[in-house]
Design an enzyme around this catalytic site. Structure first.
Site, PDB file in Angstrom:
ATOM      1  N   HIS A  64      52.032  98.690  31.332  1.00 57.46           N
ATOM      2  CA  HIS A  64      51.242  98.325  30.149  1.00 57.46           C
ATOM      3  C   HIS A  64      50.499  97.020  30.431  1.00 57.46           C
ATOM      4  O   HIS A  64      49.320  96.896  30.163  1.00 57.46           O
ATOM      5  CB  HIS A  64      52.129  98.186  28.918  1.00 57.46           C
ATOM      6  CG  HIS A  64      51.361  98.041  27.639  1.00 57.46           C
ATOM      7  ND1 HIS A  64      51.910  98.237  26.401  1.00 57.46           N
ATOM      8  CD2 HIS A  64      50.068  97.695  27.407  1.00 57.46           C
ATOM      9  CE1 HIS A  64      50.990  98.043  25.458  1.00 57.46           C
ATOM     10  NE2 HIS A  64      49.865  97.698  26.052  1.00 57.46           N
ATOM     11  N   GLU A 113      43.286  94.302  28.860  1.00 53.00           N
ATOM     12  CA  GLU A 113      44.416  93.521  29.369  1.00 53.00           C
ATOM     13  C   GLU A 113      43.944  92.230  30.038  1.00 53.00           C
ATOM     14  O   GLU A 113      44.579  91.187  29.908  1.00 53.00           O
ATOM     15  CB  GLU A 113      45.232  94.363  30.359  1.00 53.00           C
ATOM     16  CG  GLU A 113      45.987  95.515  29.711  1.00 53.00           C
ATOM     17  CD  GLU A 113      47.017  95.046  28.694  1.00 53.00           C
ATOM     18  OE1 GLU A 113      47.839  94.175  29.036  1.00 53.00           O
ATOM     19  OE2 GLU A 113      46.977  95.543  27.547  1.00 53.00           O
ATOM     20  N   HIS A 117      45.071  88.959  28.125  1.00 54.17           N
ATOM     21  CA  HIS A 117      46.236  88.365  28.795  1.00 54.17           C
ATOM     22  C   HIS A 117      45.914  87.725  30.141  1.00 54.17           C
ATOM     23  O   HIS A 117      46.424  86.656  30.463  1.00 54.17           O
ATOM     24  CB  HIS A 117      47.317  89.436  28.977  1.00 54.17           C
ATOM     25  CG  HIS A 117      47.712  90.099  27.699  1.00 54.17           C
ATOM     26  ND1 HIS A 117      48.336  89.433  26.670  1.00 54.17           N
ATOM     27  CD2 HIS A 117      47.550  91.371  27.261  1.00 54.17           C
ATOM     28  CE1 HIS A 117      48.564  90.264  25.659  1.00 54.17           C
ATOM     29  NE2 HIS A 117      48.081  91.449  25.998  1.00 54.17           N
TER      30      HIS A 117
END
Length: 254
Positions: A64, A113, A117
Site C-alpha cells: 500500500h 503515494e 507520503h
C-alpha cells in the site's frame, strides 16, 4: 521616500516577522514525524472495502505504501514523474499494483503515494528522491517477505477464522517487533471482521521497531490510529481482539 512610508513598511515587516516567529512551531510540527509505517494490504479485502469487483486481484499481499506517522503532503510542488521510476515498473506492477483502478490509470496510485507520503519521508537521505523512495520500498517489501512468512507460520487464507492476537504474536516472533493489523469491520449482515492491512514500522534509520509502545491499552491504540496521518483507508480500523476472517482469493472460494 517619505519617513512615514518608511515607518509603515518597517512596522509591517516587523509584524510579519513576529507572526512567522510565533507560528513557526505550528508550521514545523505539521511535518514532524517519528516513525515509518510499511503498509501491506490484502487484495480480496481491499476489493470488498471499495465495493469494487476488481479484475483478477492478486492472491498475495501487496504494497500500500510507506508513510510517515504524522505528516502528509509536505511538498506539493514536488510532482510525480513516472519516467524517474521507469526501470522499476515491472516490479511495481507486480508488488505494488493499483488493485482498484485498472489501466491506463494504474500510475495514479503511485502518484498519490508520492505526493502524500513520499514528499514527507524524503527528508531522509535514503528516501530523498522519487527513485530512492519507490526503490527502497520494493527492497523492504522483499526483505520482509510478509506473504511467505505468513504461509510458513501456517496463517493462510481460509474459510475458518483466526484470532487477531495469534496473528500479531506469530509475526512478532519472526520480526522481533509488534505489528499493527487493520480490519474491515463486519457489515450489517456479518458477524466477523476481515483482515485488510498489516503494518510493520521502522525507525528513521530503517530499523524495525514496534508500531505501538508496549503496554498501551487497546482503546488507546484505536485512538492513536485515528490520529495517524496515514492513508487510513475509509472503512478500516485497528482489528479488535477476537476472531477475524482472512478471506481466500475468489478463485478459491468458488
Amino acid at each position: 521616500m517619505k519617513p512615514k512610508v518608511i515607518h509603515n513598511i518597517l512596522l509591517c515587516s516587523f509584524c510579519l516577522a513576529l507572526y512567522c516567529l510565533c507560528n513557526a512551531d505550528k508550521f514545523l510540527s505539521r511535518y514532524e514525524w517519528k516513525k515509518l509505517i510499511m503498509v501491506h494490504h490484502w487484495p480480496p479485502t481491499v476489493c470488498k472495502e471499495a465495493e469494487n469487483d476488481c479484475s483478477n486481484p492478486p492472491g498475495y499481499w501487496t504494497i500500500h505504501g510507506l508513510w510517515a506517522d504524522k505528516a502528509e503532503d509536505c511538498n506539493r510542488s514536488w510532482h510525480f514523474n513516472l519516467e524517474e521510476i521507469k526501470d522499476l515498473l515491472p516490479e511495481m506492477k507486480m508488488y505494488w499494483p493499483d488493485i482498484i483502478h485498472q489501466p491506463p490509470n494504474c500510475s495514479q496510485f503511485w502518484k498519490h503515494e508520492w505526493r502524500k507520503h513520499g514528499t514527507c519521508v524524503a527528508q531522509l537521505d535514503a528516501l530523498n528522491s522519487e527513485k530512492k523512495y519507490f526503490g527502497k520500498i520494493l527492497d523492504l517489501y522483499k526483505q520482509l517477505n510478509l506473504d511467505s512468512m505468513l504461509q510458513k507460520l501456517g496463517i493462510k487464507p481460509s474459510l475458518n477464522y483466526y484470532q487477531v492476537a495469534d496473528i500479531k504474536d506469530a509475526l512478532a516472533s519472526v520480526y522481533g517487533v509488534m505489528p499493527k493489523v487493520q480490519c474491515l469491520p463486519p457489515e450489517k449482515d456479518e458477524d466477523i471482521q476481515s483482515i485488510a492491512q498489516i503494518e510493520l514500522c521502522f525507525t528513521k534509520d530503517l530499523q524495525l521497531r514496534n508500531c505501538t509502545q508496549p503496554g498501551l491499552l487497546a482503546s488507546l491504540q484505536q485512538k492513536a490510529r485515528g490520529a495517524d496521518v496515514a492513508d487510513s483507508s475509509m472503512g478500516l480500523e485497528v482489528c479488535e481482539d477476537g476472531p477475524a476472517f482472512y478471506p481466500p482469493p475468489r478463485e478459491i472460494m468458488r
